[in-house]
Design a protein around this motif. Structure first.
Motif, mmCIF file in Angstrom:
data_model
loop_
_atom_site.group_PDB
_atom_site.id
_atom_site.type_symbol
_atom_site.label_atom_id
_atom_site.label_comp_id
_atom_site.label_asym_id
_atom_site.label_seq_id
_atom_site.Cartn_x
_atom_site.Cartn_y
_atom_site.Cartn_z
ATOM 1 N N THR A 127 0.854 -2.760 -6.006
ATOM 2 C CA THR A 127 0.963 -1.590 -5.130
ATOM 3 C C THR A 127 -0.405 -0.970 -4.877
ATOM 4 O O THR A 127 -0.733 -0.593 -3.756
ATOM 5 C CB THR A 127 1.914 -0.550 -5.741
ATOM 6 O OG1 THR A 127 3.201 -1.145 -5.945
ATOM 7 C CG2 THR A 127 2.064 0.660 -4.835
ATOM 8 N N GLU A 128 -1.217 -0.888 -5.933
ATOM 9 C CA GLU A 128 -2.577 -0.360 -5.772
ATOM 10 C C GLU A 128 -3.398 -1.242 -4.840
ATOM 11 O O GLU A 128 -4.172 -0.742 -4.020
ATOM 12 C CB GLU A 128 -3.264 -0.268 -7.129
ATOM 13 C CG GLU A 128 -2.823 0.899 -7.974
ATOM 14 C CD GLU A 128 -3.748 1.110 -9.144
ATOM 15 O OE1 GLU A 128 -4.173 0.104 -9.751
ATOM 16 O OE2 GLU A 128 -4.056 2.268 -9.451
ATOM 17 N N LYS A 129 -3.227 -2.547 -4.985
ATOM 18 C CA LYS A 129 -3.995 -3.495 -4.174
ATOM 19 C C LYS A 129 -3.729 -3.292 -2.687
ATOM 20 O O LYS A 129 -4.660 -3.132 -1.886
ATOM 21 C CB LYS A 129 -3.653 -4.931 -4.577
ATOM 22 C CG LYS A 129 -4.340 -6.021 -3.746
ATOM 23 C CD LYS A 129 -3.936 -7.395 -4.252
ATOM 24 C CE LYS A 129 -4.668 -8.508 -3.502
ATOM 25 N NZ LYS A 129 -4.212 -8.612 -2.090
ATOM 26 N N ILE A 130 -2.465 -3.294 -2.288
ATOM 27 C CA ILE A 130 -2.175 -3.181 -0.856
ATOM 28 C C ILE A 130 -2.211 -1.721 -0.392
ATOM 29 O O ILE A 130 -2.378 -1.457 0.796
ATOM 30 C CB ILE A 130 -0.846 -3.867 -0.481
ATOM 31 C CG1 ILE A 130 0.332 -3.307 -1.260
ATOM 32 C CG2 ILE A 130 -0.949 -5.364 -0.702
ATOM 33 C CD1 ILE A 130 1.666 -3.924 -0.831
ATOM 34 N N GLY A 131 -2.094 -0.772 -1.332
ATOM 35 C CA GLY A 131 -2.282 0.629 -0.974
ATOM 36 C C GLY A 131 -3.722 0.886 -0.552
ATOM 37 O O GLY A 131 -3.985 1.594 0.430
ATOM 38 N N PHE A 132 -4.651 0.292 -1.287
ATOM 39 C CA PHE A 132 -6.068 0.399 -0.924
ATOM 40 C C PHE A 132 -6.334 -0.269 0.422
ATOM 41 O O PHE A 132 -7.069 0.263 1.261
ATOM 42 C CB PHE A 132 -6.933 -0.236 -2.013
ATOM 43 C CG PHE A 132 -8.375 -0.391 -1.640
ATOM 44 C CD1 PHE A 132 -9.169 0.718 -1.406
ATOM 45 C CD2 PHE A 132 -8.932 -1.656 -1.500
ATOM 46 C CE1 PHE A 132 -10.507 0.579 -1.047
ATOM 47 C CE2 PHE A 132 -10.254 -1.804 -1.150
ATOM 48 C CZ PHE A 132 -11.046 -0.679 -0.925
ATOM 49 N N GLU A 133 -5.709 -1.432 0.633
ATOM 50 C CA GLU A 133 -5.865 -2.126 1.909
ATOM 51 C C GLU A 133 -5.324 -1.273 3.064
ATOM 52 O O GLU A 133 -5.917 -1.224 4.137
ATOM 53 C CB GLU A 133 -5.137 -3.465 1.861
ATOM 54 C CG GLU A 133 -5.369 -4.352 3.072
ATOM 55 C CD GLU A 133 -4.713 -5.713 2.944
ATOM 56 O OE1 GLU A 133 -4.618 -6.414 3.970
ATOM 57 O OE2 GLU A 133 -4.289 -6.064 1.824
ATOM 58 N N LEU A 134 -4.220 -0.581 2.810
ATOM 59 C CA LEU A 134 -3.617 0.290 3.801
ATOM 60 C C LEU A 134 -4.590 1.397 4.197
ATOM 61 O O LEU A 134 -4.835 1.653 5.381
ATOM 62 C CB LEU A 134 -2.336 0.893 3.212
ATOM 63 C CG LEU A 134 -1.276 1.477 4.129
ATOM 64 C CD1 LEU A 134 -0.676 0.413 5.032
ATOM 65 C CD2 LEU A 134 -0.180 2.134 3.290
ATOM 66 N N ARG A 135 -5.172 2.046 3.191
ATOM 67 C CA ARG A 135 -6.112 3.147 3.474
ATOM 68 C C ARG A 135 -7.399 2.633 4.111
ATOM 69 O O ARG A 135 -7.998 3.313 4.946
ATOM 70 C CB ARG A 135 -6.411 3.916 2.195
ATOM 71 C CG ARG A 135 -5.209 4.673 1.645
ATOM 72 C CD ARG A 135 -5.601 5.604 0.511
ATOM 73 N NE ARG A 135 -6.136 4.907 -0.644
ATOM 74 C CZ ARG A 135 -5.416 4.360 -1.602
ATOM 75 N NH1 ARG A 135 -4.094 4.400 -1.536
ATOM 76 N NH2 ARG A 135 -5.991 3.773 -2.633
ATOM 77 N N SER A 136 -7.820 1.425 3.722
ATOM 78 C CA SER A 136 -9.034 0.844 4.304
ATOM 79 C C SER A 136 -8.873 0.617 5.805
ATOM 80 O O SER A 136 -9.840 0.698 6.565
ATOM 81 C CB SER A 136 -9.374 -0.485 3.621
ATOM 82 O OG SER A 136 -9.641 -0.296 2.253
ATOM 83 N N GLN A 137 -7.644 0.320 6.227
ATOM 84 C CA GLN A 137 -7.357 0.120 7.649
ATOM 85 C C GLN A 137 -6.965 1.423 8.341
ATOM 86 O O GLN A 137 -6.621 1.419 9.511
ATOM 87 C CB GLN A 137 -6.225 -0.900 7.809
ATOM 88 C CG GLN A 137 -6.567 -2.286 7.305
ATOM 89 C CD GLN A 137 -5.413 -3.261 7.483
ATOM 90 O OE1 GLN A 137 -4.519 -3.051 8.301
ATOM 91 N NE2 GLN A 137 -5.418 -4.338 6.713
ATOM 92 N N ILE B 186 -15.337 3.478 -4.786
ATOM 93 C CA ILE B 186 -15.687 2.510 -5.828
ATOM 94 C C ILE B 186 -15.086 1.143 -5.502
ATOM 95 O O ILE B 186 -15.741 0.104 -5.622
ATOM 96 C CB ILE B 186 -15.190 3.004 -7.201
ATOM 97 C CG1 ILE B 186 -15.987 4.241 -7.624
ATOM 98 C CG2 ILE B 186 -15.313 1.902 -8.265
ATOM 99 C CD1 ILE B 186 -15.450 4.922 -8.864
ATOM 100 N N LYS B 187 -13.820 1.146 -5.065
ATOM 101 C CA LYS B 187 -13.163 -0.119 -4.736
ATOM 102 C C LYS B 187 -13.841 -0.803 -3.548
ATOM 103 O O LYS B 187 -13.937 -2.029 -3.501
ATOM 104 C CB LYS B 187 -11.684 0.130 -4.435
ATOM 105 C CG LYS B 187 -10.871 0.492 -5.669
ATOM 106 C CD LYS B 187 -9.404 0.688 -5.335
ATOM 107 C CE LYS B 187 -8.594 0.968 -6.588
ATOM 108 N NZ LYS B 187 -7.152 1.127 -6.306
ATOM 109 N N SER B 188 -14.308 -0.021 -2.588
ATOM 110 C CA SER B 188 -14.984 -0.591 -1.419
ATOM 111 C C SER B 188 -16.287 -1.269 -1.821
ATOM 112 O O SER B 188 -16.664 -2.301 -1.268
ATOM 113 C CB SER B 188 -15.256 0.499 -0.375
ATOM 114 O OG SER B 188 -14.048 1.006 0.141
ATOM 115 N N GLN B 189 -16.987 -0.674 -2.792
ATOM 116 C CA GLN B 189 -18.276 -1.215 -3.214
ATOM 117 C C GLN B 189 -18.139 -2.421 -4.134
ATOM 118 O O GLN B 189 -18.899 -3.392 -4.028
ATOM 119 C CB GLN B 189 -19.079 -0.127 -3.944
ATOM 120 C CG GLN B 189 -19.504 1.035 -3.054
ATOM 121 C CD GLN B 189 -20.290 2.070 -3.843
ATOM 122 O OE1 GLN B 189 -21.370 1.793 -4.374
ATOM 123 N NE2 GLN B 189 -19.735 3.267 -3.944
#
Length: 408
Positions: free
Chosen positions: A270-280, A368-371
């Motif tokens: 959930t964290e993985k695709i939640g981050f992807e969701l916010r990144s987009q 942090i995740k983006s970097q």
């Protein structure tokens, strides 16, 4: 007569959407300075009425500051279930009429009506659609009609509140010319300040600057700005499909019934695709959980939810779906999580009851995740079964943040 390359693009925007829904629920709020957001001192303003804006209040402003500017403002905590309901109702109305439309956010839509003038007349058709939306939803909505998406959006902003404006083909540049540079979509405070330091205050001045010079000043963004200042925008209306989704699944090396391990995997996924969701810069309106048992029977269950991209909200729904779905008590071979019914939007607007600290926490974690990669920073609960002393430093830090921000 339709000229070569001539398009007709309509832009619909629900005026002060959250505020309008609150006024629909409580008619006594109309005409008053209304703030939608959390009520604590550290909460932020998610939306505000036009009456509140006259005091200098704007969205994302700390609630405490907003109340200093307007002590008699009325606060409503927000009802994202209702906002999602009305957004989908408007979507259904547009989908039932428009030949091609794009849902660019929870309250904005682009319609490509190119060629319709041959049969109906685009302005008449869009005006009637606008009236239909207002009649069925009782919500105010503004309309801009032009030859491209950018000019139609600016026209909508000029037509607000609750109005409509059509810019004839060939008059785009003249329409934009007298406006301040901030009126151009995507021109923020920093870019506007750079332009003003060079004496560029109006769109007319911006349009007359050699494109090479703008590129030297602002890089590739300078070319984009020159096009916009000259009323040029070739971006297409992207067909909207609810089926668009972001998903992930995991087939285990060994079939398992270890619910602690499965729970940690659900958190990680959930964290993985939640981050992807916010990144987009997207929000999801539907969560699906998938289970494949050891005998290869595969079952799924989905749940429509208020639009969000906040991990703590999504995790609650994912866990709820899993426990509703897992009823055979067999070994599990695979689990999956999918977010669908995606729309563009910033996740902050769903944090009505959260504080500046919560928003800052999400921004820091995503930075942090983006970097370093999404897997670098995860909740302690995604490392189930490990003793705290064995956790990596970033996992310990996450546990500390979880103790300080229990909702996260």
């Amino acid at each position: 007569m339709l000229l070569d390359g001539q398009r007709t693009i309509a832009h619909f925007d629900l005026d002060c959407f959250f505020v309008s829904v609150e006024c629909l629920k409580d008619n006594s709020l109309k005409g008053k300075p209304l703030l939608v957001g959390g009520k604590s001192d550290r909460a932020v303003v998610a939306a505000c009425s036009y009456e509140a804006r006259t005091f200098g209040i704007h969205s994302a402003m700390p609630m405490k500051m907003a109340l200093r500017l307007c002590p008699h403002a009325i606060i409503r905590g927000g009802d994202f279930d209702e906002y999602t309901h009305f957004s989908r109702e408007v979507t259904d109305i547009i989908a039932g009429s428009a030949p091609l439309y794009e849902k660019s956010s929870i309250d904005e839509f682009y319609l490509d009506l190119t060629g319709m003038d041959k049969y109906f007349g685009s302005l008449k058709w869009t005006s009637e659609l606008r009236q239909q939306i207002m009649k069925k939803t009782q919500l105010p909505i503004s309309l801009g009609l032009a030859s491209n998406k950018m000019v139609s959006k600016v026209a909508t902003n000029e037509a607000k509140p609750n109005g409509q404006l059509s810019i004839p083909f060939g008059q785009e540049k003249g329409f934009l010319a007298p406006m301040s540079v901030e009126k151009i979509p995507m021109v923020g405070k920093e870019t506007a300040a750079q332009l003003r330091r060079r004496g560029v205050e109006t769109v007319r001045t911006l349009s007359e600057i050699p494109v090479g010079l703008l590129e030297a000043w602002l890089g590739k963004n300078g070319i984009s700005l020159w096009n916009k200042a000259n009323g040029i925008d070739e971006s297409p209306v992207v067909p909207y499909h609810e089926q668009k989704s972001i998903s992930t699944e995991n087939t285990f090396p060994t079939d398992t019934i270890d619910l602690g391990f499965i729970h940690s995997e659900l958190v990680r996924m959930t964290e993985k695709i939640g981050f992807e969701l916010r990144s987009q810069n997207r929000l999801t309106g539907c969560v699906t959980v998938k289970i494949r048992y050891s005998d290869f029977e595969t079952v799924t269950k989905q749940l429509s939810i208020p639009y969000t991209s906040s991990d703590h909200v999504l995790l609650e729904k994912v866990k709820e779906l899993f426990h509703r779905l897992y009823d055979r008590r067999l070994l599990i071979r695979l689990i999956g999580v999918r977010f669908s019914h995606l729309v563009s939007g910033n996740y902050q607007i769903s944090l009505f009851d959260d504080t500046e600290d919560m928003i800052s926490l999400y921004q820091a974690i995503d930075s942090i995740k983006s970097q370093f990669g999404w897997q670098y920073l995860m909740r302690g609960s995604s490392s189930a079964g490990k003793h705290e002393q064995q956790l990596q430093p970033y996992q310990k830090e996450t546990m500390i943040m979880h103790k300080r921000y229990p909702k996260y």
